[in-house]
Design a protein around this motif. Structure first.
Motif, mmCIF file in Angstrom:
data_model
loop_
_atom_site.group_PDB
_atom_site.id
_atom_site.type_symbol
_atom_site.label_atom_id
_atom_site.label_comp_id
_atom_site.label_asym_id
_atom_site.label_seq_id
_atom_site.Cartn_x
_atom_site.Cartn_y
_atom_site.Cartn_z
ATOM 1 N N ASP A 71 0.828 -1.201 0.000
ATOM 2 C CA ASP A 71 0.000 0.000 0.000
ATOM 3 C C ASP A 71 0.860 1.247 0.000
ATOM 4 O O ASP A 71 0.516 2.248 -0.611
ATOM 5 C CB ASP A 71 -0.929 0.020 1.208
ATOM 6 C CG ASP A 71 -1.983 -1.084 1.132
ATOM 7 O OD1 ASP A 71 -2.382 -1.449 0.011
ATOM 8 O OD2 ASP A 71 -2.393 -1.569 2.201
ATOM 9 N N LYS A 72 1.999 1.179 0.717
ATOM 10 C CA LYS A 72 2.884 2.337 0.824
ATOM 11 C C LYS A 72 4.329 1.870 0.745
ATOM 12 O O LYS A 72 4.657 0.781 1.211
ATOM 13 C CB LYS A 72 2.657 3.081 2.137
ATOM 14 C CG LYS A 72 1.296 3.724 2.236
ATOM 15 C CD LYS A 72 1.157 4.537 3.481
ATOM 16 C CE LYS A 72 -0.252 5.138 3.499
ATOM 17 N NZ LYS A 72 -0.343 6.311 4.315
ATOM 18 N N LEU A 73 5.160 2.730 0.174
ATOM 19 C CA LEU A 73 6.584 2.446 0.072
ATOM 20 C C LEU A 73 7.383 3.641 0.568
ATOM 21 O O LEU A 73 6.942 4.788 0.443
ATOM 22 C CB LEU A 73 6.982 2.176 -1.380
ATOM 23 C CG LEU A 73 6.408 0.932 -2.046
ATOM 24 C CD1 LEU A 73 6.814 0.892 -3.514
ATOM 25 C CD2 LEU A 73 6.870 -0.331 -1.336
ATOM 26 N N HIS A 74 8.567 3.361 1.098
ATOM 27 C CA HIS A 74 9.519 4.419 1.398
ATOM 28 C C HIS A 74 10.625 4.312 0.364
ATOM 29 O O HIS A 74 11.232 3.251 0.199
ATOM 30 C CB HIS A 74 10.095 4.292 2.804
ATOM 31 C CG HIS A 74 11.020 5.420 3.122
ATOM 32 N ND1 HIS A 74 12.374 5.313 2.995
ATOM 33 C CD2 HIS A 74 10.776 6.689 3.508
ATOM 34 C CE1 HIS A 74 12.927 6.477 3.311
ATOM 35 N NE2 HIS A 74 11.970 7.324 3.624
ATOM 36 N N VAL A 75 10.856 5.384 -0.363
ATOM 37 C CA VAL A 75 11.856 5.413 -1.429
ATOM 38 C C VAL A 75 12.920 6.445 -1.062
ATOM 39 O O VAL A 75 12.613 7.621 -0.876
ATOM 40 C CB VAL A 75 11.202 5.769 -2.789
ATOM 41 C CG1 VAL A 75 12.228 5.818 -3.897
ATOM 42 C CG2 VAL A 75 10.094 4.767 -3.118
ATOM 43 N N SER A 76 14.158 5.972 -0.930
ATOM 44 C CA SER A 76 15.295 6.845 -0.620
ATOM 45 C C SER A 76 16.127 7.038 -1.870
ATOM 46 O O SER A 76 16.477 6.059 -2.540
ATOM 47 C CB SER A 76 16.174 6.215 0.459
ATOM 48 O OG SER A 76 15.450 6.030 1.642
#
Length: 116
Positions: A52-57
């Protein structure tokens, strides 16, 4: 998937918010960079993610020692992130982003993707 690490090409200068291009040249540059990033991501093992959600660095490794603004680098990266979103099949409106610059030169953007 715990963490996905991908290296994408440095975004072209034509995608800079400061570039003054004819709309058709800008559209071609955006399309080409989006495609290049999607191909690179697939080649490095990226595929559809159920999340549902991602953290992208994003870690920007500039092509030279010349100074650059992180906000402009992120703006130049928009088409590339859209290409990555195409491969992952997770709409980028569900992403949390973090950006940073590396001290080293490299002409690339290292991307780390993880579930939130």
């Amino acid at each position: 998937m715990n963490v996905l690490n991908i290296t994408l090409p440095w975004p072209p200068k034509e995608l800079s918010p400061n570039a003054r291009l004819h709309w058709s040249k800008l559209a071609r540059a955006k399309k080409a960079y989006r495609y290049a990033c999607a191909v690179q991501a697939k080649a490095q093992g990226a595929q559809r993610i159920t999340a549902d959600k991602l953290h992208v660095s994003l870690m920007f490794y500039p092509p030279s020692r010349r100074a650059f603004d992180l906000d402009n680098a992120l703006a130049r990266m928009k088409s590339g992130l859209d290409g990555l979103a195409d491969v992952l099949e997770v709409d980028d409106r569900h992403w949390k982003l973090s950006i940073d610059r590396a001290e080293e030169v490299g002409g690339m953007v290292k991307v780390e993707v993880r579930h939130v």
